[in-house]
Design an enzyme around this catalytic site. Structure first.
Site, mmCIF file in Angstrom:
data_model
loop_
_atom_site.group_PDB
_atom_site.id
_atom_site.type_symbol
_atom_site.label_atom_id
_atom_site.label_comp_id
_atom_site.label_asym_id
_atom_site.label_seq_id
_atom_site.Cartn_x
_atom_site.Cartn_y
_atom_site.Cartn_z
ATOM 1 N N LYS A 121 0.051 -6.497 2.213
ATOM 2 C CA LYS A 121 -0.803 -6.901 3.313
ATOM 3 C C LYS A 121 -1.478 -8.184 3.239
ATOM 4 C CE LYS A 121 -4.999 -5.034 1.094
ATOM 5 N NZ LYS A 121 -5.705 -6.302 1.255
ATOM 6 N N THR A 122 -1.647 -8.855 1.765
ATOM 7 C CA THR A 122 -2.211 -9.906 1.590
ATOM 8 C C THR A 122 -1.208 -11.176 1.950
ATOM 9 O OG1 THR A 122 -3.536 -8.899 -0.392
ATOM 10 C CG2 THR A 122 -3.427 -11.311 -0.319
ATOM 11 N N GLN B 93 -6.499 4.694 2.180
ATOM 12 C CA GLN B 93 -7.152 4.099 0.956
ATOM 13 C C GLN B 93 -8.566 3.993 1.189
ATOM 14 O OE1 GLN B 93 -4.704 1.624 -1.497
ATOM 15 N NE2 GLN B 93 -3.446 1.255 0.506
ATOM 16 N N ASP C 176 -10.046 -8.474 6.056
ATOM 17 C CA ASP C 176 -9.477 -7.578 5.272
ATOM 18 C C ASP C 176 -10.122 -6.341 4.720
ATOM 19 O OD1 ASP C 176 -7.265 -7.246 3.620
ATOM 20 O OD2 ASP C 176 -7.787 -8.640 1.873
ATOM 21 N N GLU C 177 -9.214 -5.520 4.223
ATOM 22 C CA GLU C 177 -9.885 -4.118 3.908
ATOM 23 C C GLU C 177 -10.951 -3.578 4.789
ATOM 24 O OE1 GLU C 177 -8.524 -2.860 1.505
ATOM 25 O OE2 GLU C 177 -7.754 -4.188 -0.050
#
Length: 731
Positions: free
Chosen positions: A33-34, A246, A215-216
């Site tokens: 993902k990064t 997650q 992100d996240e």
């Protein structure tokens, strides 16, 4: 840029090249993902679709921010000048908000010259306020209050009216205002306020976020969600990246609905699923995917890998917690003989209390280790509280221990009283305990203060008498907990954290009981000496090259060639207490287990113990239902049940339960569901519960693990429990 795009797989490339409009990138564990988010930012700028000053990316940690910045700069080094890249916004949520406030906070009557109080600054201010209100910092620490006040601000609520901290919070806010200071919660709160009340300011940052990346996203709380939604409202080029599988920070305010409902918030959302895992073997991916598929609150995805199948996930069933720890150590030794280093190995567990036995076993085996994201077991606050009572019992001259526990739980013995006692003790060359026990030396105190001191001395004398009356150390420790009502104190002081602190104290009881069984000298003094030596030794042994010990929460974002997940039992994983059954809680516990499983790259071991020392006694345990949810074809079984059924454990006669046999492997690990006519689940059956003690079943609703049983407990009254999570033992 085309050369860079060739480094991506087909789905990753699709995510990068779709630039306009809302996008949700569902990024499975280990799917890169990064890489996708950094390539997407670089692609936008390199292709001329956006200038660096029109791109904003926010994430949660400084580490993630630094990594993202470095990757983007590397990707754009040949196509973009450094001075242009400086206009790109890549930051944490809090850093972004600080920048907004530094430029515009005067709009809401606060000076732009505000200072930001970090955690240590907050603790210092709160410490002073606690002193002002004569609240003993051993009773509730500044760190606890910082956490509480942060939660209040992030949830946009207030401190409970009428509580002893309500006035402290009011004064805390007043002191911040007086000092022109903001804490971390204020950064979010005031940014939202400015965006809501001053549309011209919002417009500026909407243009800076013409392309917005988050992100996240599964970790965002409600106030962060509101900020993101306002920032993206003008241009609607928002890309969020995350994985609802997650989402494990509900206790910290994270709201899984933010990612699950993203398509409702933006009805023209493009959804891209990153499903190829680059981290783990096929067997680890298969096992973890079969587990997480049982969750309802998720988006359907099919995680896969082109990596080799690798070893199957090893599931170990051990007779007791001691054997479980020995098993893990034996497997670590085997791994280090097969070209793995200690630093390649991690042991994960649900709660910090589980580290105690692991630490002891690793230390005895000469295996170096390091605790990640936590403190050593014997250094934990609640452990030191109980240990201080024990020390004062065996040595009444121990002023340090007396100072620690004089107001734990709170007895209202204030600072002024203690200062007078210190002076009397110094003038007469006596310990504090001797001074407090002397009627003549305390006669000048107020009647109320004298009574509180006499009550404390009487408590300690009673405990001393018990210790000198041939009571075991375990019995003395239980008396400390009971007579001080220590668990009730923890529940009042620590709220949601109390359960884990109680478990830590229970684990200390287990350590005492084990010490008394296995040591030649069984005194409390010998036990205290042993844990003191452990503290010194462990502090020297922890190093980066050792085995890593951490909770499952602390493992998020990390990876290791070999992972052990310990304690797969009802009551530990899922960590459900007091008979509560909440689908959301169960699903978050399953996600937590999934996160742990997907940290493993090459080998994954999971284990449970059929009996474990709890609250100083041996309790039968039951395998977690999560084990049943892993597809058998991904498992290799290690089982010592033949030894278990042919011998006794800890001197306790074991009874072979009914077993549901797995015909594929020949392994039996699940106790068959009991009916109303047999076992625990019968009206009138006398049962024991780890927390509530002894009771009698008065009613049963339903069958099997989801049956609701009404139990009248001798000390706690009537409780309604879910059979599958209550871990009741009949007797």
């Amino acid at each position: 840029m085309e050369k860079l795009l060739k480094e991506l797989n087909q789905v990753q490339r699709e995510a990068v090249e779709l630039t306009d409009g809302p996008m949700l990138i569902v990024a499975g564990a280990g799917s890169g993902k990064t890489r996708v988010i950094t390539y997407k930012v670089a692609y936008l700028i390199a292709s001329g679709k956006a200038a660096p000053c029109e791109v904003t990316a926010v994430t949660f940690t400084n580490k993630a921010t630094a990594e993202m910045k470095q990757r983007i700069e590397t990707l754009l080094s040949d196509s973009c000048r450094y001075d242009e890249l400086r206009l790109l916004t890549v930051s944490t949520f809090h850093s972004f908000c600080a920048r907004v406030l530094r430029a515009h906070i005067d709009r809401i009557g606060i000076s732009r010259d505000f200072v930001i109080y970090d955690t240590e600054d907050q603790k210092a201010l709160i410490s002073k306020l606690l002193d002002d209100y004569n609240i003993d910092k051993k009773d509730i620490t500044p760190k606890d209050v910082v956490a509480l006040f942060s939660a209040v601000k992030n949830a946009q609520t207030t401190v409970r009216p009428g509580s002893r901290l309500e006035k402290v919070y009011e004064d805390y806010e007043a002191e911040l205002k007086k000092a022109s200071a903001l804490d971390f919660g204020d950064l979010l709160k005031f940014t939202l306020k400015i965006f809501s009340e001053h549309k011209d300011v919002l417009n500026i940052y909407q243009d800076k976020a013409r392309y917005l990346f988050v992100d996240e996203y599964q970790d965002t709380n409600r106030i962060q969600y509101k900020i993101v939604k306002m920032l993206s409202a003008k241009h609607r080029n928002i890309c969020v990246v995350g994985d609802e599988d997650q989402s494990i920070y509900k206790w910290r305010g994270a709201d899984i609905k933010n990612i699950l409902d993203f398509e409702k918030d933006f009805n023209d959302t493009k959804v891209v699923k990153l499903e190829e895992n680059y981290r783990s073997t096929a067997n680890i991916i298969g096992a973890s995917s079969s587990l997480i598929s049982k969750n309802f609150q998720r988006k359907e995805k099919n995680l896969f890998t082109k990596n080799a199948n690798g070893d199957k996930v090893r599931l170990a069933s051990l007779v007791n917690d001691l054997n479980e720890a020995d098993y893990i150590v034996d497997e670590i030794k085997k791994a280090t003989k097969s070209n793995f280093d200690y630093k390649d190995i991690a042991i994960l567990y649900r709660i910090n209390a589980q580290s105690r036995l692991l630490e002891d076993t690793l230390r005895k085996s000469g295996i170096p280790y390091k605790i990640i994201g936590g403190i050593r077991f014997y250094d934990r606050r609640e452990i030191k509280d109980v240990a201080s009572y024990l020390r004062l019992i065996v040595n009444s001259k121990d002023n340090v221990s007396l100072e620690r526990i004089i107001n734990i739980p709170s007895r209202g013995i204030g600072k002024a009283t203690m200062e007078k006692l210190y002076k009397k003790a110094s003038d007469n060359n006596l310990s504090l305990y001797e001074t407090m026990s002397n009627e003549e030396l305390i006669k000048e105190l107020t009647p109320a203060a004298k009574k509180k001191i006499k009550d404390f001395i009487q408590l300690m004398d009673d405990l001393k008498f018990l210790q000198t009356s041939n009571a075991s150390g375990t019995e003395v420790m239980k008396a400390i907990i009971d007579k001080t009502e220590y668990f009730d104190f923890l529940k009042e002081r620590d709220g949601l954290e109390a359960d884990e602190r109680i478990d830590n104290v229970m684990e200390l009881l287990s350590a005492m009981a084990s010490f008394e069984e296995n040591s030649e000298v069984k005194t409390i003094t010998a036990f205290l000496e042993s844990i003191s030596l452990v503290g010194d030794e462990t502090s020297e042994a922890g190093d980066d090259n050792g085995v890593k010990l951490m909770t499952l929460h602390s493992a998020k974002g990390l990876e290791f060639p070999i992972v052990f997940i310990q304690g797969l039992e009802y009551g530990l994983l899922p960590y459900i207490r007091y008979g509560a059954e909440d689908l959301n809680d169960i699903e978050e516990e399953r996600r937590l287990f999934y996160v742990g499983m997907t940290r493993a790259m090459k080998k994954l071991h999971i284990s449970w113990a059929r009996s474990r020392r709890i609250f100083g006694g041996i309790k039968a345990r039951k395998a977690s239902g999560f084990i049943e949810e892993i597809d058998d074809k991904f498992l290799e079984i290690h089982d010592d049940q033949e030894l278990y059924y042919n011998k006794t454990s800890f001197g306790v006669k074991t009874i072979k339960p009914k077993i549901k046999v797995n015909t594929n492997t020949g392994y039996s690990y699940v106790v068959e569901e009991q009916t109303e006519e047999e076992g625990v689940c019968r009206v009138g059956t006398r049962v024991r519960h780890a927390t509530y003690g002894e009771g009698v079943i008065r009613a049963v609703e339903g069958k099997g693990e989801k049956a609701k049983v009404t139990v009248h407990f001798r000390s706690y009254g009537v409780k309604k429990l879910i059979l599958g999570y209550a871990n009741l033992v009949s007797y």
